[in-house]
Design an enzyme around this catalytic site. Structure first.
Site: not given
Length: 355
Positions: A12, A14-16, A19, A97, A194
């Site tokens: 997974g 997130s672009g952060g 990850s 979530c 978020c």
């Protein structure tokens, strides 16, 4: 070919920072990584996170999947978030979530692509104790995210790879910088929920119907009128600031009564203390370890800086009864409660009522 398949993992992304470094470390460990970015929520159509994840995957030469679940996220998480506040409760959207959407989606998508492992950039570890898998606190106490993963089933935990579990956030940023990913290394941490990173009250005003949130009375513990509130969903148990009542002493929200549109204040924090509460929607991977009267259990109802010794038993209505060994103030219905033995997560549930 069989060995190659066994080293495949769906990550997974997130672009952060977290990850992204997880992808680097998994590659270093010899895994064939596929990145997936779930499109949960995009404020004003901002897809920069999606572009960042794609760019990183391109640099690492790994496949990337964008998976649009915005409608499901809105129905399952955002609707729940708003609904809990309208019930006078305190929601835990990140817990819901992770346990009911993010990790189950990773598992399902991995199955569709024939990928045996699933991974994320969470700061947690896992351990097989006896025949059961358990989530373990991350090595970095300031970033540990085990509080949010108490509800994961055994089949998901067994497939999880958690490359950041033994690392600190500082070291993760260093790795990104050392590998030439300067943008990744300098990214700010995401804060709060978020889809609602700021004041949740502003979000509720914008996303509720006219008449859902209206002014009402504020009373003291003896039901003496003290003033008017702007809407009971804007208040949480234990809240001290922004009450709109100014006396020469501290005041705290003690109770929220939706059916009366009323808020009760107390001038003594000790009057908000409880020594027991009940949990619904609970999950215990090893129930015997929690129900053991000799167990040295800790319960946390907040992500940081709180831990209380407790004993747990099963009530006649199938809720968990949690007896606190020391009184605890400001317990809000709707919050999560998570059980630990030292660094091991033994399960948790949702606070249903206090005694």
């Amino acid at each position: 070919m069989k060995e190659e398949k066994s080293k495949r993992v769906l990550l997974g992304m997130s672009g952060g920072t977290d990850s992204s470094v997880a992808a680097i470390l998994l590659q270093d460990a010899g895994y064939e990584v596929t990145g997936v970015t779930f499109r949960f929520y995009e404020k004003e159509g901002n897809t920069a996170y999606l572009d960042d994840a794609r760019t990183l995957c391109s640099r690492l030469h790994i496949p990337h999947i964008a998976y649009d679940v915005r409608d499901r996220f809105r129905k399952r998480i955002i609707t729940y978030f708003i609904g809990e506040y309208l019930k006078g409760r305190t929601p835990v959207p990140c817990t819901l979530c992770n346990n009911q959407l993010k990790w189950p989606l990773l598992q399902r998508l991995a199955d569709e692509h024939g990928i045996p492992f699933i991974a994320s950039g969470h700061y947690v570890r896992k351990r097989l104790i006896g025949r059961r898998w358990h989530i373990i606190q991350g090595a970095d106490p300031d970033k540990d995210q085990s509080f949010f993963l108490w509800g994961l089933p055994q089949d998901i935990i067994a497939r999880m790879l958690l490359p950041l579990g033994e690392l600190t956030k500082t070291r993760v940023r260093e790795i990104a910088s050392e590998r030439g990913f300067q943008k990744v290394a300098s990214k700010r941490d995401s804060l709060g929920v978020c889809f609602c990173p700021g004041d949740y009250r502003t979000y509720l005003r914008k996303h509720t119907q006219t008449g859902d949130i209206v002014p009402g009375p504020i009373f003291d513990e003896q039901r003496n009128y003290m003033g008017m509130h702007e809407g009971y969903p804007f208040y949480t148990i234990g809240q001290r600031r922004g009450l709109g009542i100014y006396l020469n002493k501290a005041l705290f929200v003690k109770e929220i009564i939706p059916e009366e549109n009323a808020v009760i204040l107390a001038d003594n924090l000790r009057s908000l203390e409880h020594t027991a509460f009940y949990l619904s929607h609970w999950h215990l991977p090893h129930p015997e370890a929690v129900f053991d009267p000799q167990a040295e259990l800790i319960v946390k109802i907040r992500y940081r800086k709180q831990a209380n010794r407790c004993s747990v038993s099963l009530a006649s209505d199938n809720r968990l009864y949690v007896h606190l060994h020391e009184p605890l103030a400001s317990i809000a219905c709707g919050q999560a409660a998570v059980f630990y033995r030292k660094e091991v997560v033994l399960g948790g549930g949702i606070i249903d009522s206090t005694e």
